[in-house]
Design a protein around this motif. Structure first.
Motif, PDB file in Angstrom:
ATOM      1  N   UNK A 120       0.854  -1.186   0.000  1.00 19.14           N
ATOM      2  CA  UNK A 120       0.000   0.000   0.000  1.00 19.14           C
ATOM      3  C   UNK A 120       0.892   1.238   0.000  1.00 19.14           C
ATOM      4  N   UNK A 121       0.751   2.075  -1.022  1.00 18.63           N
ATOM      5  CA  UNK A 121       1.580   3.277  -1.114  1.00 18.63           C
ATOM      6  C   UNK A 121       1.195   4.290  -0.047  1.00 18.63           C
ATOM      7  N   UNK A 122       2.156   5.142   0.289  1.00 16.72           N
ATOM      8  CA  UNK A 122       1.932   6.188   1.289  1.00 16.72           C
ATOM      9  C   UNK A 122       1.392   7.443   0.612  1.00 16.72           C
ATOM     10  N   UNK A 123       0.383   8.020   1.200  1.00 14.21           N
ATOM     11  CA  UNK A 123      -0.174   9.299   0.741  1.00 14.21           C
ATOM     12  C   UNK A 123      -0.076  10.309   1.872  1.00 14.21           C
ATOM     13  N   UNK A 124      -0.030  11.597   1.602  1.00 15.84           N
ATOM     14  CA  UNK A 124      -0.118  12.214   0.270  1.00 15.84           C
ATOM     15  C   UNK A 124       1.226  12.192  -0.446  1.00 15.84           C
ATOM     16  N   UNK A 125       1.170  12.221  -1.777  1.00 16.39           N
ATOM     17  CA  UNK A 125       2.372  12.351  -2.588  1.00 16.39           C
ATOM     18  C   UNK A 125       2.931  13.760  -2.426  1.00 16.39           C
ATOM     19  N   UNK A 126       4.225  13.878  -2.601  1.00 19.06           N
ATOM     20  CA  UNK A 126       4.867  15.190  -2.659  1.00 19.06           C
ATOM     21  C   UNK A 126       4.473  15.867  -3.981  1.00 19.06           C
ATOM     22  N   UNK A 127       4.374  17.176  -3.967  1.00 19.51           N
ATOM     23  CA  UNK A 127       3.970  17.929  -5.163  1.00 19.51           C
ATOM     24  C   UNK A 127       5.076  18.039  -6.219  1.00 19.51           C
ATOM     25  N   UNK A 128       6.332  18.008  -5.785  1.00 17.47           N
ATOM     26  CA  UNK A 128       7.468  18.329  -6.641  1.00 17.47           C
ATOM     27  C   UNK A 128       7.464  17.742  -8.038  1.00 17.47           C
ATOM     28  N   UNK A 129       7.402  16.405  -8.188  1.00 15.26           N
ATOM     29  CA  UNK A 129       7.489  15.859  -9.540  1.00 15.26           C
ATOM     30  C   UNK A 129       6.343  16.294 -10.447  1.00 15.26           C
ATOM     31  N   UNK A 130       5.186  16.516  -9.871  1.00 14.13           N
ATOM     32  CA  UNK A 130       4.010  16.894 -10.665  1.00 14.13           C
ATOM     33  C   UNK A 130       4.122  18.352 -11.119  1.00 14.13           C
ATOM     34  N   UNK A 131       4.656  19.203 -10.249  1.00 10.73           N
ATOM     35  CA  UNK A 131       4.888  20.598 -10.644  1.00 10.73           C
ATOM     36  C   UNK A 131       5.977  20.669 -11.706  1.00 10.73           C
ATOM     37  N   UNK A 132       7.026  19.842 -11.571  1.00 12.17           N
ATOM     38  CA  UNK A 132       8.090  19.817 -12.590  1.00 12.17           C
ATOM     39  C   UNK A 132       7.504  19.481 -13.956  1.00 12.17           C
ATOM     40  N   UNK A 133       6.592  18.508 -13.996  1.00  5.46           N
ATOM     41  CA  UNK A 133       5.970  18.111 -15.262  1.00  5.46           C
ATOM     42  C   UNK A 133       5.062  19.209 -15.803  1.00  5.46           C
ATOM     43  N   UNK A 134       4.254  19.815 -14.923  1.00  2.38           N
ATOM     44  CA  UNK A 134       3.334  20.887 -15.345  1.00  2.38           C
ATOM     45  C   UNK A 134       4.113  22.097 -15.849  1.00  2.38           C
ATOM     46  N   UNK A 135       5.132  22.506 -15.098  1.00  2.00           N
ATOM     47  CA  UNK A 135       5.924  23.695 -15.475  1.00  2.00           C
ATOM     48  C   UNK A 135       6.541  23.537 -16.859  1.00  2.00           C
ATOM     49  N   UNK A 136       6.925  22.299 -17.201  1.00  2.49           N
ATOM     50  CA  UNK A 136       7.584  22.050 -18.481  1.00  2.49           C
ATOM     51  C   UNK A 136       6.663  21.406 -19.518  1.00  2.49           C
ATOM     52  N   UNK A 137       5.390  21.145 -19.111  1.00  4.63           N
ATOM     53  CA  UNK A 137       4.404  20.557 -20.014  1.00  4.63           C
ATOM     54  C   UNK A 137       4.916  19.256 -20.649  1.00  4.63           C
ATOM     55  N   UNK A 138       5.546  18.411 -19.814  1.00  2.00           N
ATOM     56  CA  UNK A 138       6.038  17.115 -20.284  1.00  2.00           C
ATOM     57  C   UNK A 138       5.217  16.005 -19.623  1.00  2.00           C
ATOM     58  N   UNK A 139       5.140  14.831 -20.252  1.00  2.00           N
ATOM     59  CA  UNK A 139       4.342  13.743 -19.688  1.00  2.00           C
ATOM     60  C   UNK A 139       4.961  13.146 -18.421  1.00  2.00           C
ATOM     61  N   UNK A 140       4.094  12.579 -17.600  1.00  2.00           N
ATOM     62  CA  UNK A 140       4.497  11.815 -16.426  1.00  2.00           C
ATOM     63  C   UNK A 140       4.362  10.337 -16.799  1.00  2.00           C
ATOM     64  N   UNK A 141       5.382   9.547 -16.487  1.00  2.00           N
ATOM     65  CA  UNK A 141       5.322   8.109 -16.747  1.00  2.00           C
ATOM     66  C   UNK A 141       5.352   7.377 -15.406  1.00  2.00           C
ATOM     67  N   UNK A 142       4.223   6.787 -14.989  1.00  2.00           N
ATOM     68  CA  UNK A 142       4.209   6.014 -13.745  1.00  2.00           C
ATOM     69  C   UNK A 142       4.870   4.640 -13.950  1.00  2.00           C
TER      70      UNK A 142
END
Length: 194
Positions: free
Chosen positions: A105-127
């Motif tokens: 079971x993964x731990x929540x909440x996720x940190x924002x950092x990787x998602x902001x990095x993707x949004x700021x650069x408009x690049x895809x996230x690969x889980x």
């Protein structure tokens, strides 16, 4: 230790992505360095640099974070955004460390950092799902031989047109994808993967 890679999506080695994965064991870090074919920077805790040989390479090639130092976290975050902007992918474990006490079971909440990095650069996230790594590397750093580690590359999640208002939705999607893989292949009776 050869790692079996399952590709629901095969990242283009010429493209830039933010790769994210679950984090239950120290094996995740070493494996993470070996599953990607893309040019990337791993973002991880600064204490990794103390590991023999591996630590030296980590300190020279990747982005270190001292979680106890707010300035270090800010600096690492900015460096991550700049790294993606330069065309180099980043690899982050958004749980923020080995925190869960109830793997898989993964731990929540996720940190924002990787998602902001993707949004700021408009690049895809690969889980990426590290499916059975915690079964191989049990607590107290004991390894169980005979189990082949499996990493699943899931479909990319686009961030084009997304803003910080979409942060929670992106985190939820990534969680559902990775946790979905873990749940789908976990036998609750035998407490093992099939």
């Amino acid at each position: 230790m050869p790692i079996k890679r399952i590709f629901k999506f095969r990242p283009d080695t010429k493209e830039t992505y933010v790769f994210v994965a679950n984090h239950f064991t120290y094996l995740d870090i070493a494996a993470g360095m070996n599953v990607l074919d893309n040019y990337f920077a791993f973002i991880g805790k600064s204490s990794v640099k103390k590991a023999p040989l591996f630590g030296y390479m980590f300190a020279k090639l990747h982005i270190q974070v001292d979680r106890s130092d707010k300035w270090s976290r800010t600096k690492s975050f900015k460096k991550g955004i700049d790294t993606v902007r330069s065309g180099r992918s980043v690899f982050v474990m958004p749980e923020g460390g080995i925190i869960t006490e109830e793997a898989p079971q993964m731990h929540l909440p996720f940190k924002d950092g990787p998602f902001i990095m993707a949004i700021e650069n408009q690049v895809p996230i690969v889980p990426i799902t590290f499916l059975n790594f915690h079964e191989i590397n049990k607590p107290l750093n004991r390894f169980r031989p005979g189990i082949r580690p499996v990493a699943i590359f899931n479909e990319k999640i686009e961030t084009k047109g997304k803003t910080k208002d979409d942060l929670d939705e992106l985190k939820r999607k990534v969680y559902e994808v990775i946790q979905g893989d873990l749940d789908e292949r976990w036998d609750h009776q035998s407490k093992a993967y099939f």
